[in-house]
Design a protein around this motif. Structure first.
Motif, mmCIF file in Angstrom:
data_model
loop_
_atom_site.group_PDB
_atom_site.id
_atom_site.type_symbol
_atom_site.label_atom_id
_atom_site.label_comp_id
_atom_site.label_asym_id
_atom_site.label_seq_id
_atom_site.Cartn_x
_atom_site.Cartn_y
_atom_site.Cartn_z
ATOM 1 N N TYR A 63 0.839 -1.204 0.000
ATOM 2 C CA TYR A 63 0.000 0.000 0.000
ATOM 3 C C TYR A 63 0.876 1.257 0.000
ATOM 4 N N VAL A 64 1.888 1.273 0.865
ATOM 5 C CA VAL A 64 2.786 2.431 0.932
ATOM 6 C C VAL A 64 3.493 2.632 -0.401
ATOM 7 N N THR A 65 3.977 1.562 -0.996
ATOM 8 C CA THR A 65 4.647 1.664 -2.294
ATOM 9 C C THR A 65 3.704 2.209 -3.354
ATOM 10 N N PHE A 75 10.705 5.636 1.103
ATOM 11 C CA PHE A 75 10.787 4.958 2.409
ATOM 12 C C PHE A 75 11.619 3.676 2.297
ATOM 13 N N PRO A 76 12.893 3.816 1.936
ATOM 14 C CA PRO A 76 13.706 2.616 1.677
ATOM 15 C C PRO A 76 13.933 1.730 2.904
ATOM 16 N N GLN A 133 16.509 4.847 13.669
ATOM 17 C CA GLN A 133 16.245 6.288 13.651
ATOM 18 C C GLN A 133 15.593 6.676 12.320
ATOM 19 N N THR A 134 16.137 6.195 11.228
ATOM 20 C CA THR A 134 15.575 6.471 9.911
ATOM 21 C C THR A 134 14.203 5.835 9.773
ATOM 22 N N LEU A 135 14.059 4.596 10.245
ATOM 23 C CA LEU A 135 12.780 3.903 10.199
ATOM 24 C C LEU A 135 11.716 4.694 10.958
ATOM 25 N N ARG A 136 12.050 5.170 12.148
ATOM 26 C CA ARG A 136 11.114 5.963 12.949
ATOM 27 C C ARG A 136 10.664 7.198 12.168
#
Length: 137
Positions: free
Chosen positions: A31-33, A45-46, A64-67
């Motif tokens: 869905y996000v893709t 959002f890699p 941190q990036t994921l958050r």
């Protein structure tokens, strides 16, 4: 098969999120893709999208990036229309707790009926603050 994302220190589990099945996690990423990345997998959002959903981990640095990615995704999904639950278990859990999603953000839940993106964002923040990885189990 279920997907459990968790943070361990030594042999002790500190926190975890029961996502549901790997297919449920795949539905969120698809869905996000499709909706937020215009079909270009991992373009925005890699950390979330390109990570294998099999055994592995997100390192403390990646958390941190994921958050941050999950914060943006949650904000954008809050402005989008409701998405139908893709699993029978999700429909049953939502019914049992009286959840009627108001937007796409509320359309993705964990096995306890909590909003999945919120739980994942919290787990990523926790892992980053503890400087521990999130493990896929």
């Amino acid at each position: 098969m279920g997907l459990y994302l968790c943070v361990f220190e030594d042999e002790e589990e500190l926190e975890g999120v029961e996502v549901g099945s790997y297919a449920d996690f795949g539905e969120l990423r698809d869905y996000v893709t499709r909706e937020l990345e215009g079909g270009k997998q991992g373009s925005r959002f890699p950390t979330l999208i390109l990570h294998s959903d099999g055994d592995g981990e997100w390192s403390a640095a990646e958390c941190q990036t994921l958050r941050d990615e999950l914060t943006t995704i949650a904000t954008e999904l809050s402005a989008r229309p409701v998405v139908a639950f893709n699993s029978e278990w999700q429909r049953n859990v939502a019914k049992s707790i009286g959840l009627v999603p108001k937007n796409a953000f509320e359309s993705f839940i964990d096995v306890d009926g909590e909003f999945l993106l919120e739980r994942l964002r919290w787990l990523a923040d926790f892992a980053y603050r503890q400087q521990l990885p999130i493990l896929f189990q």
